[in-house]
Structure formats: C-alpha cells, structure tokens
Design a protein around this motif. Sequence first.
Motif, PDB file in Angstrom:
ATOM      1  N   ALA A 252       4.723   7.312   4.854  1.00  0.00           N
ATOM      2  CA  ALA A 252       5.982   7.037   5.752  1.00  0.00           C
ATOM      3  C   ALA A 252       5.537   6.570   6.822  1.00  0.00           C
ATOM      4  CB  ALA A 252       6.194   8.779   6.085  1.00  0.00           C
ATOM      5  N   VAL A 253       4.388   6.750   7.555  1.00  0.00           N
ATOM      6  CA  VAL A 253       3.721   6.063   8.712  1.00  0.00           C
ATOM      7  C   VAL A 253       3.912   4.758   8.563  1.00  0.00           C
ATOM      8  CG1 VAL A 253       1.906   5.708   9.965  1.00  0.00           C
ATOM      9  CG2 VAL A 253       2.456   8.048   9.498  1.00  0.00           C
ATOM     10  N   MET A 254       3.255   4.085   7.418  1.00  0.00           N
ATOM     11  CA  MET A 254       3.286   2.764   7.132  1.00  0.00           C
ATOM     12  C   MET A 254       4.704   2.020   7.026  1.00  0.00           C
ATOM     13  SD  MET A 254       0.314   2.243   4.426  1.00  0.00           S
ATOM     14  CE  MET A 254      -1.136   2.935   4.629  1.00  0.00           C
ATOM     15  N   LEU A 255       5.657   2.739   6.522  1.00  0.00           N
ATOM     16  CA  LEU A 255       6.919   2.333   6.422  1.00  0.00           C
ATOM     17  C   LEU A 255       7.567   2.433   7.761  1.00  0.00           C
ATOM     18  CD1 LEU A 255       8.050   4.314   3.146  1.00  0.00           C
ATOM     19  CD2 LEU A 255       8.088   1.739   3.287  1.00  0.00           C
TER      20      LEU A 255
ATOM     21  N   THR B 231      10.071   6.404 -10.130  1.00  0.00           N
ATOM     22  CA  THR B 231      10.833   5.247 -10.469  1.00  0.00           C
ATOM     23  C   THR B 231      11.331   4.288  -9.150  1.00  0.00           C
ATOM     24  OG1 THR B 231      11.748   6.643 -12.254  1.00  0.00           O
ATOM     25  CG2 THR B 231      13.003   4.919 -11.517  1.00  0.00           C
ATOM     26  N   LEU B 232      11.629   5.039  -8.186  1.00  0.00           N
ATOM     27  CA  LEU B 232      11.962   4.548  -6.963  1.00  0.00           C
ATOM     28  C   LEU B 232      10.940   3.687  -6.302  1.00  0.00           C
ATOM     29  CD1 LEU B 232      14.058   7.204  -5.067  1.00  0.00           C
ATOM     30  CD2 LEU B 232      14.983   5.204  -6.072  1.00  0.00           C
ATOM     31  N   ALA B 233       9.615   3.882  -6.213  1.00  0.00           N
ATOM     32  CA  ALA B 233       8.665   3.237  -5.742  1.00  0.00           C
ATOM     33  C   ALA B 233       8.292   1.970  -6.661  1.00  0.00           C
ATOM     34  CB  ALA B 233       7.526   4.191  -5.531  1.00  0.00           C
ATOM     35  N   LEU B 234       8.444   2.320  -8.117  1.00  0.00           N
ATOM     36  CA  LEU B 234       8.065   0.967  -8.891  1.00  0.00           C
ATOM     37  C   LEU B 234       9.111   0.052  -8.862  1.00  0.00           C
ATOM     38  CD1 LEU B 234       6.038   2.849 -11.672  1.00  0.00           C
ATOM     39  CD2 LEU B 234       5.026   1.545  -9.629  1.00  0.00           C
ATOM     40  N   TRP B 235      10.370   0.380  -8.956  1.00  0.00           N
ATOM     41  CA  TRP B 235      11.483  -0.584  -9.269  1.00  0.00           C
ATOM     42  C   TRP B 235      12.424  -0.754  -8.089  1.00  0.00           C
ATOM     43  CZ3 TRP B 235       9.505   2.793 -13.441  1.00  0.00           C
ATOM     44  CH2 TRP B 235       8.843   1.799 -14.155  1.00  0.00           C
ATOM     45  N   HIS B 236      12.465   0.253  -7.182  1.00  0.00           N
ATOM     46  CA  HIS B 236      13.401   0.060  -6.203  1.00  0.00           C
ATOM     47  C   HIS B 236      12.877   0.446  -4.590  1.00  0.00           C
ATOM     48  CE1 HIS B 236      16.584  -0.201  -9.123  1.00  0.00           C
ATOM     49  NE2 HIS B 236      16.080   0.846  -9.677  1.00  0.00           N
ATOM     50  N   MET B 237      11.638  -0.070  -4.417  1.00  0.00           N
ATOM     51  CA  MET B 237      10.986   0.161  -3.207  1.00  0.00           C
ATOM     52  C   MET B 237      11.747  -0.286  -2.099  1.00  0.00           C
ATOM     53  SD  MET B 237       7.960   1.540  -2.182  1.00  0.00           S
ATOM     54  CE  MET B 237       7.549   1.830  -0.633  1.00  0.00           C
ATOM     55  N   ASP B 238      12.490  -1.301  -2.217  1.00  0.00           N
ATOM     56  CA  ASP B 238      13.550  -1.646  -1.037  1.00  0.00           C
ATOM     57  C   ASP B 238      14.636  -0.447  -0.740  1.00  0.00           C
ATOM     58  OD1 ASP B 238      14.704  -1.940  -3.904  1.00  0.00           O
ATOM     59  OD2 ASP B 238      16.374  -2.959  -2.777  1.00  0.00           O
ATOM     60  N   LEU B 239      14.813   0.182  -1.460  1.00  0.00           N
ATOM     61  CA  LEU B 239      15.846   1.662  -1.380  1.00  0.00           C
ATOM     62  C   LEU B 239      14.804   2.590  -0.443  1.00  0.00           C
ATOM     63  CD1 LEU B 239      18.370   2.969  -1.586  1.00  0.00           C
ATOM     64  CD2 LEU B 239      17.523   3.985  -3.732  1.00  0.00           C
ATOM     65  N   ILE B 240      13.440   2.691  -0.548  1.00  0.00           N
ATOM     66  CA  ILE B 240      12.836   3.582  -0.041  1.00  0.00           C
ATOM     67  C   ILE B 240      12.739   3.017   1.471  1.00  0.00           C
ATOM     68  CG2 ILE B 240      10.656   4.706   0.175  1.00  0.00           C
ATOM     69  CD1 ILE B 240      10.550   4.814  -2.639  1.00  0.00           C
ATOM     70  N   ARG B 241      12.257   1.842   1.412  1.00  0.00           N
ATOM     71  CA  ARG B 241      11.977   1.118   2.851  1.00  0.00           C
ATOM     72  C   ARG B 241      13.264   1.099   3.624  1.00  0.00           C
ATOM     73  NH1 ARG B 241       8.872  -2.742  -0.295  1.00  0.00           N
ATOM     74  NH2 ARG B 241       6.760  -2.396   0.379  1.00  0.00           N
ATOM     75  N   GLY B 242      14.528   0.970   3.149  1.00  0.00           N
ATOM     76  CA  GLY B 242      15.731   0.592   3.811  1.00  0.00           C
ATOM     77  C   GLY B 242      16.364   2.067   4.118  1.00  0.00           C
TER      78      GLY B 242
ATOM     79  N   MET C  18       0.704  -1.117  -0.084  1.00  0.00           N
ATOM     80  CA  MET C  18      -0.117   0.140  -0.146  1.00  0.00           C
ATOM     81  C   MET C  18       0.721   1.445  -0.062  1.00  0.00           C
ATOM     82  SD  MET C  18      -2.595   1.515  -0.265  1.00  0.00           S
ATOM     83  CE  MET C  18      -4.449   1.580   0.428  1.00  0.00           C
ATOM     84  N   GLU C  19       1.921   1.328   0.676  1.00  0.00           N
ATOM     85  CA  GLU C  19       2.937   2.452   0.728  1.00  0.00           C
ATOM     86  C   GLU C  19       3.380   2.860  -0.848  1.00  0.00           C
ATOM     87  OE1 GLU C  19       5.135  -0.911   2.858  1.00  0.00           O
ATOM     88  OE2 GLU C  19       3.297   0.023   2.781  1.00  0.00           O
ATOM     89  N   GLN C  20       3.564   1.692  -1.452  1.00  0.00           N
ATOM     90  CA  GLN C  20       4.236   1.781  -2.705  1.00  0.00           C
ATOM     91  C   GLN C  20       3.130   2.523  -3.489  1.00  0.00           C
ATOM     92  OE1 GLN C  20       4.512  -1.737  -5.113  1.00  0.00           O
ATOM     93  NE2 GLN C  20       6.134  -0.952  -6.008  1.00  0.00           N
ATOM     94  N   ILE C  21       1.907   2.348  -3.368  1.00  0.00           N
ATOM     95  CA  ILE C  21       0.858   2.873  -4.218  1.00  0.00           C
ATOM     96  C   ILE C  21       0.750   4.273  -3.898  1.00  0.00           C
ATOM     97  CG2 ILE C  21      -1.879   2.849  -4.602  1.00  0.00           C
ATOM     98  CD1 ILE C  21      -1.595  -0.196  -4.409  1.00  0.00           C
ATOM     99  N   LEU C  22       0.869   4.579  -2.226  1.00  0.00           N
ATOM    100  CA  LEU C  22       0.701   6.060  -2.130  1.00  0.00           C
ATOM    101  C   LEU C  22       1.883   6.970  -2.348  1.00  0.00           C
ATOM    102  CD1 LEU C  22      -0.637   5.053   1.504  1.00  0.00           C
ATOM    103  CD2 LEU C  22      -1.909   6.271  -0.158  1.00  0.00           C
TER     104      LEU C  22
END
Length: 136
Positions: free
Chosen positions: A131-134, A78-89, A1-5
């Motif tokens: 951000a809250v979800m992450l 781009t980050l959310a679609l293909w590199h969500m792990d970078l945002i999460r980490g 869900m955070e990716q979609i947001l």
Amino acid sequence: MEQILIVVGAAILGLLGAVHLFYTFFGHRLDPYEPAAIEAMKGSTLRLTRETTVWKAWIGFNASHSLGALFVAAIYITLALWHMDLIRGSLWFSLLPLVLSLCYLGLARAYWFRIPFTGILISTLCFGAAAVMLHL
C-alpha cells in the motif's frame, strides 16, 4: 514489487484459511480437550435459535471463517497477477487487504495463538508495504 507483496500476503492468508478448513473437518485439532465440553456443545442450543447446537455452530463458524480467508486470497492473488492496474487505480482495492489483515491481526492477538498471529502479521506487513509503494 508491490505485486509480489500482495501475492505473498494473500497466499499466506489463503494457506492459513486452507489449513484451518482442513482442521475443521478432519482430525480433532480444533476440538476441546475435554470430551465433556464437546458433549455439552452438542447438547446445547443457542439463545438465538433452537434450530442448531453450539457444536454445529462451532463447526459452521470455523468453516465460514476459513472460507473468508480463502476468498480474500483468491480475489487478491487473481487481481495482483492479472489485474494489477485495478489495484493501482483504486484506493479501495489497494487498501482493503491491509484493512482486512489488520482486523484479522487484532483477532489473532486477542483470541488466537502464536502461529496464526505470526502468519497474519507477515501478511499484514506485505499488504502494508504494498500500500505504501502504491501510494508514494
């Protein structure tokens, strides 16, 4: 869900940036109503430098402002679609869009009008919820 947001929040900023860039170079929506104001802007230089006019600076500021919003959108979609792990980490990458959108929201509230304020508010809410979800 955070990716979609994040994608939705970034897409809203990108759409606002694209429309603003279009209005900067095509049509007269960003022109002052008074023709005399336009002529005064074209005939006046800045205290900073005489190498440009207030009118040219106005066009440049509008264009660069639009490009900034488009850049944020391009990076975060781009980050959310293909590199969500970078945002999460990364605390930095997960909070940066929220901080930027809060800045834009403050500018919209103080200086702009209802349409960009509403769009940026929705974008900010998307980034904030993500951000809250992450971080929960």
